[in-house]
Design a protein around this motif. Structure first.
Motif, PDB file in Angstrom:
ATOM      1  N   UNK A 139      35.508  26.959  64.904  1.00  0.00           N
ATOM      2  CA  UNK A 139      36.066  27.446  63.517  1.00  0.00           C
ATOM      3  C   UNK A 139      34.895  27.646  62.811  1.00  0.00           C
ATOM      4  N   UNK A 140      33.665  26.659  62.951  1.00  0.00           N
ATOM      5  CA  UNK A 140      32.565  26.502  61.981  1.00  0.00           C
ATOM      6  C   UNK A 140      31.822  27.642  62.091  1.00  0.00           C
ATOM      7  N   UNK A 141      31.561  27.987  63.413  1.00  0.00           N
ATOM      8  CA  UNK A 141      30.892  29.321  63.813  1.00  0.00           C
ATOM      9  C   UNK A 141      31.444  30.462  63.249  1.00  0.00           C
ATOM     10  N   UNK A 142      32.923  30.628  63.393  1.00  0.00           N
ATOM     11  CA  UNK A 142      33.430  32.000  62.824  1.00  0.00           C
ATOM     12  C   UNK A 142      33.147  31.812  61.394  1.00  0.00           C
ATOM     13  N   UNK A 143      33.292  30.632  60.864  1.00  0.00           N
ATOM     14  CA  UNK A 143      33.422  30.586  59.357  1.00  0.00           C
ATOM     15  C   UNK A 143      32.158  30.948  58.785  1.00  0.00           C
ATOM     16  N   UNK A 144      31.055  30.520  59.488  1.00  0.00           N
ATOM     17  CA  UNK A 144      29.507  30.869  59.409  1.00  0.00           C
ATOM     18  C   UNK A 144      29.356  32.563  59.213  1.00  0.00           C
ATOM     19  N   UNK A 145      30.003  33.196  60.091  1.00  0.00           N
ATOM     20  CA  UNK A 145      29.818  34.262  60.454  1.00  0.00           C
ATOM     21  C   UNK A 145      30.692  35.339  59.257  1.00  0.00           C
ATOM     22  N   UNK A 146      31.697  34.825  58.778  1.00  0.00           N
ATOM     23  CA  UNK A 146      32.448  35.310  57.598  1.00  0.00           C
ATOM     24  C   UNK A 146      31.825  35.102  56.329  1.00  0.00           C
ATOM     25  N   UNK A 147      31.072  33.618  56.372  1.00  0.00           N
ATOM     26  CA  UNK A 147      30.181  33.449  54.969  1.00  0.00           C
ATOM     27  C   UNK A 147      29.042  34.682  55.014  1.00  0.00           C
ATOM     28  N   UNK A 148      28.425  35.076  56.225  1.00  0.00           N
ATOM     29  CA  UNK A 148      27.395  36.062  56.096  1.00  0.00           C
ATOM     30  C   UNK A 148      27.787  37.289  55.731  1.00  0.00           C
ATOM     31  N   UNK A 149      29.047  37.668  56.144  1.00  0.00           N
ATOM     32  CA  UNK A 149      29.666  38.883  55.924  1.00  0.00           C
ATOM     33  C   UNK A 149      29.716  38.868  54.228  1.00  0.00           C
ATOM     34  N   UNK A 150      30.444  38.233  53.847  1.00  0.00           N
ATOM     35  CA  UNK A 150      30.653  37.728  52.422  1.00  0.00           C
ATOM     36  C   UNK A 150      29.455  37.725  51.477  1.00  0.00           C
ATOM     37  N   UNK A 151      28.461  37.281  52.013  1.00  0.00           N
ATOM     38  CA  UNK A 151      26.861  37.255  51.426  1.00  0.00           C
ATOM     39  C   UNK A 151      26.512  38.586  51.158  1.00  0.00           C
ATOM     40  N   UNK A 152      26.814  39.448  52.365  1.00  0.00           N
ATOM     41  CA  UNK A 152      26.420  40.891  52.310  1.00  0.00           C
ATOM     42  C   UNK A 152      27.189  41.476  51.011  1.00  0.00           C
ATOM     43  N   UNK A 153      28.605  41.142  51.071  1.00  0.00           N
ATOM     44  CA  UNK A 153      29.360  41.800  50.118  1.00  0.00           C
ATOM     45  C   UNK A 153      28.852  41.565  48.659  1.00  0.00           C
ATOM     46  N   UNK A 154      28.289  40.017  48.354  1.00  0.00           N
ATOM     47  CA  UNK A 154      27.888  40.008  47.187  1.00  0.00           C
ATOM     48  C   UNK A 154      26.519  40.378  46.746  1.00  0.00           C
ATOM     49  N   UNK A 155      25.509  40.354  47.765  1.00  0.00           N
ATOM     50  CA  UNK A 155      24.084  40.600  47.508  1.00  0.00           C
ATOM     51  C   UNK A 155      24.057  42.260  47.303  1.00  0.00           C
ATOM     52  N   UNK A 156      24.601  42.852  48.610  1.00  0.00           N
ATOM     53  CA  UNK A 156      24.612  44.308  48.733  1.00  0.00           C
ATOM     54  C   UNK A 156      25.611  44.965  48.064  1.00  0.00           C
ATOM     55  N   UNK A 157      26.787  45.104  48.705  1.00  0.00           N
ATOM     56  CA  UNK A 157      28.177  45.650  48.173  1.00  0.00           C
ATOM     57  C   UNK A 157      28.934  45.293  49.190  1.00  0.00           C
ATOM     58  N   UNK A 158      30.432  45.312  48.855  1.00  0.00           N
ATOM     59  CA  UNK A 158      31.415  45.109  49.571  1.00  0.00           C
ATOM     60  C   UNK A 158      31.826  46.329  50.575  1.00  0.00           C
ATOM     61  N   UNK A 159      31.255  47.362  50.228  1.00  0.00           N
ATOM     62  CA  UNK A 159      31.334  48.610  51.030  1.00  0.00           C
ATOM     63  C   UNK A 159      30.718  48.431  52.243  1.00  0.00           C
ATOM     64  N   UNK A 160      29.364  47.988  52.165  1.00  0.00           N
ATOM     65  CA  UNK A 160      28.255  47.631  53.266  1.00  0.00           C
ATOM     66  C   UNK A 160      29.169  46.524  54.245  1.00  0.00           C
ATOM     67  N   UNK A 161      29.686  45.604  53.310  1.00  0.00           N
ATOM     68  CA  UNK A 161      30.431  44.604  53.996  1.00  0.00           C
ATOM     69  C   UNK A 161      31.579  45.095  55.304  1.00  0.00           C
TER      70      UNK A 161
END
Lengths: 460, 337, 234
Positions: A27-49
């Motif tokens: 669960x932790x590993x998948x959570x981290x994956x989700x965080x990575x994607x969200x990070x891209x959403x915030x930094x780059x854009x949600x479209x990229x995510x």
């Protein structure tokens, strides 16, 4: 870094991690994956995510397909690319409108040619078998007779099919020049893609399974290249390198959304521009569809793995001799698993073409479609479905994000050199190739220091 | 009569000569694959990249020599640089073996693990090559281009058809002949070569006889590196050097090795020529040959080509499939060197 | 003191002991035979003496020297030759090459030794250019013994040399082995054909479940009613 991974892996082998802590880790590993994607959403854009997410989902399905073959059964498929491309072909053949002029010009010839081709194969096989059984004919004459049969049949096929092909390719070559498809909703192609891939896998498996394990590797390597050549050069079927663009979609088009007053209100209520909102909605719709497919396949995989069938597969993988001594037909089990895994890859291939909205035979590169998937499975944890999914997500993410990172690293590394220095120029130019090296390096490091991957196979 | 001669010359020009050259290149490549299979017992998928790497080093040194005004006229300068390429590829093989394969040898890993590992090595080597020399096309041929030019041949014989033999083709065939001769002499006549065959035949008994496995493995890699470089350079000279093509060569090379019987050196040589000639015979357009041979007015309309050249790699695959169906052990039923 | 002796050997594979304080040995010029029922650990005992199996306890002595820690290859250098039961020739190599490989560790002239082997096994001289894989079972065993003799060992160890050969060939092989022993070599062998083997044995070891059950001269064991009843079929 490598030291610690090696320790965790050796711990895992010596005292199996308790299921509870293992699932917490997952669960932790998948959570981290989700965080990575969200990070891209915030930094780059949600479209990229969501672009990333959609590709991650497709990659996860491909990895699941390969995991069925390698992880469950230890089968070495180096032709993932070919099966994915067959899925893509299904996208074209299902969704494109039929080109009636082309059918009129050469439809009969094509169908007749294909029948002749099939008849040739059957006749060749029949001659091969009969000459053996009836007359006990051996050696040269048998080879010559079979060869002659095939040659004659092949010539007949070419005589029927060649004029039809030129006739078809002459019809409106700028826009058509091929037979077109069935004109059905593209979503059906996902199943059809699976069937295409499964059929080819069946033939390849029948030939090369049951022999030495690396023969399957070479055979799949070969067939995948040939499939790509076929798709590139058989214009009557695929338009070849002219590509098929503008495939139909299972989700709404952005332009239609943008025009709808209702949608404009909806976008405004979210505080987004209409263009952003529509592209986001399209991507999310894809993501939902893909997630559904992933979940269904994952559920099937997990059920299969827990079933007696899955146990038997593992038994065969771990000790082929013992399993065959116990009366298991190893070769036919292998064929089964090879076909199933390839079908899953085919489904993912069709989904990819759907997402792209076009079919480009030249885009199929072994690095991207075969070896990348291998890295996903190995890193995720071969034999574990969740591992394959995680590997698919993680590796796709870094595959996409590695290039800007590599470029940045090269830039930083050479910042001391004057602009236009030959070495700096060279290194910046070559940054793209670091991907190839990185993939190889990651593969070797994981195999060496953590061969069971991020989510190790559960010993049942 | 002249028609028959013309037809023969035509076939020689487009099938025989290129087939001998291409077959030699494949044979040398397959010999390397077979050596590694015979000693380390796995199919080395990185072999194409080893060929590419050796050829790359050769090219880099060739450029250096050319820049220094050194040449080997009338032969290509690359031949002078070849020893450096061999040293480079051998070094690569030995370093990779030390860092990567040796561990799996100690673990007594299965051949499937070796196969994935060789994929990893393939990716890294491929990346390294593209990183150093780039993915583009490099022409390295210099010196005299032809041994016989088509026009000279026509003038000499008065025939319609010309026979051209490129210097690189001649060099390829002669070099392959010498190298293969050396390999067989080494394996069958020298103590070390026999020890390699013994190890390949029966590993346990070889150990009992006091044969040092690490030394055998080392020599296998040295030979493989050298063979790969020679094959890769000759191919690069004959066609052109492009990193991408070497991965595509894997299929014909493996087909050649399997046709002959993996692990059997004679099989590798024969397999190389079988694959090369099949490819050329099947993709050659026979229209002109038939025009010479058939009476006037019966000349065919089409190209009379069994398979378009686009599908030349499919030929290797079909050969592979036939061998797997009919005689999976290959013509020479190979297992050991 | 015995020339080659495995003393009180205890050991096995993967933590399971197969040998329990087992002792076997042979002197120069003698033939010692290890017999016993299937699974008695006969081959394991041979492997232990040759260093192909780690010992938990006990030791192996050669000419008064403790060689327990040496690897098999090092024991070959010390003058021990071993003929495995299966796959004991290089099938793809000629008879002559097999003999050459047997002498791989030697750096001196081997032609003399090869001549001796051809004298001992004349049929090998006839077939010296043929691949060993094409020979009959009995001839292959001769190649295997010849290969092991090429290092001019002081000790020759044979693991079931007559497995799968006809009785006539077996007798001939035994004759050859006696000749080998006559040259002063110590011969230690494991045999399934217990009766015939004990007939030529100077010493015999009967193993049962990894332990020494009976140890005596060959003739005495053949005469021992208990041994006859239990192991020689009456």
């Amino acid at each position: 870094m490598t030291q610690t991974t090696s320790q965790t892996s050796s711990q895992a082998t010596h005292n199996p991690v308790a299921p509870a802590s293992q699932s917490r880790r997952n669960i932790l590993l998948f959570g981290m994956m989700a965080l990575l994607l969200c990070f891209v959403g915030v930094v780059q854009s949600w479209n990229v995510t969501f672009s990333l997410l959609n590709m991650c989902l497709i990659s996860a399905i491909m990895a699941l397909g390969l995991n069925i073959q390698w992880g469950y059964a230890g089968l070495f498929n180096v032709g993932v690319m070919g099966f994915a491309a067959l899925g893509g072909l299904a996208g074209v053949l299902v969704s494109e409108a039929p080109v009636s002029a082309a059918w009129a010009a050469g439809g009969v010839g094509i169908v007749g040619g294909l029948i002749a081709g099939l008849a040739t194969i059957l006749a060749g096989l029949a001659v091969w078998r009969r000459t053996h059984r009836r007359t006990g004919m051996r050696g040269r004459s048998r080879y010559w007779l079979t060869g002659l049969t095939v040659l004659v049949g092949y010539t007949v096929m070419r005589m029927i099919i060649d004029p039809a092909v030129s006739a078809i390719e002459a019809i409106d070559p700028a826009r058509a020049g091929f037979l077109g498809g069935a004109g059905m909703p593209i979503i059906f192609s996902w199943a059809v893609g699976g069937i295409f891939a499964a059929s080819v896998a069946w033939v390849v498996g029948r030939i090369s399974l049951g022999l030495r394990s690396d023969y399957l590797a070479i055979a799949t390597l070969g067939i995948s290249e040939i499939i790509i050549y076929f798709l590139k050069f058989e214009d009557w079927l695929t338009r070849g390198v002219k590509n098929v663009a503008g495939l139909s979609r299972p989700v709404p088009y952005e332009v239609d959304l943008n025009k709808s007053a209702q949608f404009q209100d909806f976008a405004a209520s979210l505080g987004l521009s209409v263009v952003d909102a529509s592209s986001l909605v399209v991507k999310i719709s894809y993501a939902i569809l893909f997630t559904l497919v992933l979940l269904v396949i994952l559920w099937l995989c997990e059920t299969a793995l827990r079933s007696p069938w899955g146990r038997m597969m593992r038994a065969i993988r771990d000790n082929e001799t013992a399993a065959s001594a116990m009366g298991k037909n190893v070769t036919s089990r292998h064929l089964q698993v090879f076909v199933l895994g390839s079908a899953v890859v085919g489904i993912a291939g069709a989904m990819l073409t759907t997402l792209d909205g076009q079919f480009t035979p030249t885009s199929y590169q072994p690095l991207r479609f075969t070896f990348l998937i291998w890295v996903m499975v190995i890193i995720g944890g071969s034999g574990n479905n969740w591992g394959a999914v995680l590997g698919g997500f993680l590796i796709w993410f870094f595959w996409i994000e590695a290039e800007p990172m590599g470029l940045w690293a090269m830039d930083a590394l050479t910042s001391g050199m004057p602009d236009g220095h030959w070495l700096r120029e060279h290194l910046l130019d070559s940054a793209a190739h670091t991907r190839l090296m990185t993939m190889g390096l990651v593969l070797l490091l994981v195999l060496r220091f953590s061969p069971r991957g991020l989510i190790p196979e559960v010993k049942r | 009569m002249t028609d028959v001669l013309n037809a023969i010359v035509l076939l020689a020009n487009f099938v025989l000569v290129p087939g001998l050259a291409y077959g030699s290149q494949l044979a040398l490549g397959a010999l390397g694959v077979t050596l590694i299979y015979g000693i380390l017992r796995f199919s080395n998928l990185a072999h194409g990249e080893t060929m590419s790497f050796g050829a790359m080093v050769t090219i880099l040194v060739t450029w250096g020599l050319q820049a220094g005004g050194i040449n080997f006229h009338p032969l290509p300068t690359a031949l002078l640089a070849l020893p450096f390429g061999i040293v480079g590829a051998v070094a690569l093989c030995l370093i990779v073996d030390r860092l990567v394969y040796r561990y799996y040898r100690q673990q007594r890993s299965t051949s499937s693990i070796y196969l994935i590992v060789s994929i990893g090595v393939m990716l890294i080597t491929g990346g390294l090559i593209r990183f150093i020399i780039g993915p583009g096309d490099r022409k390295i041929t210099d010196g005299e281009r032809f041994i016989i030019k088509a026009r000279t041949f026509k003038e000499m014989t008065g025939l319609n058809e010309g026979l051209a033999i490129k210097t690189t083709q001649g060099v390829t065939v002669i070099a392959a002949f010498l190298v293969v001769g050396f390999v067989f002499w080494f394996l069958n006549r020298t103590r070390t070569g026999k020890a390699m065959r013994a190890y390949s035949d029966n590993e346990d008994l070889a150990l009992l006889s006091g044969i040092n496995p690490e030394r055998v493995v080392m020599i296998a890699w040295i030979m493989t590196g050298a063979l790969a470089t020679i094959a890769g350079t000759l191919y690069g000279l004959d066609k052109s050097f492009k990193p991408f093509t070497y991965m595509q060569l894997l299929l014909p090379i493996f087909a050649a090795a399997i046709v002959g019987g993996v692990g059997n050196p004679i099989g590798a040589i024969v397999g190389g020529f079988v694959v090369a000639f099949s490819e050329l015979i099947i993709t050659f357009a026979y229209r002109k040959v038939l025009m010479y041979l058939l009476p006037d007015g019966m000349a065919p309309e089409g190209m009379i080509q069994l398979l378009s050249t686009d599908y030349k790699f499919a030929v290797s695959f079909v050969i592979l499939v036939i061998v797997l169906l009919v005689k999976p052990t290959g013509i020479f039923s190979g297992k050991s060197l | 003191m015995t020339y080659l002796a495995g003393e009180m050997m205890t050991g096995g594979y993967g933590g399971v002991d197969i040998l329990h304080e087992c002792s076997i040995g042979v002197d120069r010029g003698q033939i010692a035979v290890v017999v016993g029922p299937n699974g008695a650990g006969k081959s394991t005992a041979m492997k232990a003496v040759f260093g192909m199996l780690g010992l938990r306890a006990g030791r192996v002595m050669l000419d008064g020297e403790d060689i327990s820690s040496l690897k098999p290859q090092e024991r070959v250098l010390k003058g021990m030759g071993f003929v495995p039961q299966n796959q004991n020739v290089f099938t793809s190599m000629t008879v002559e090459e097999n003999l050459e490989m047997g002498a791989f560790i030697r750096r001196d002239d081997i032609s003399q030794t090869m001549q001796q082997i051809y004298t001992l096994f004349p049929v090998l001289y006839e077939k010296r250019r043929q691949p060993a894989g094409e020979l009959s079972g009995g001839q292959r065993q001769q190649v295997a013994v010849g290969r092991a003799l090429m290092t001019q060992p002081q000790v020759l160890m044979l693991d079931e040399p007559t497995a799968g050969v006809s009785p006539i060939v077996m007798d001939e092989l035994f004759d050859r082995i006696i000749e080998v022993a006559k040259t002063g070599i110590a011969v230690l062998m494991v045999e399934q054909n217990a009766r015939q083997a004990l007939e030529i044995a100077d010493r015999g070891f009967v193993l049962v479940q990894g332990r020494n059950a009976y140890t005596d001269s060959g003739a005495a064991l053949l005469a021992n009613p208990e041994v006859r009843k239990a192991f020689l079929g009456g």
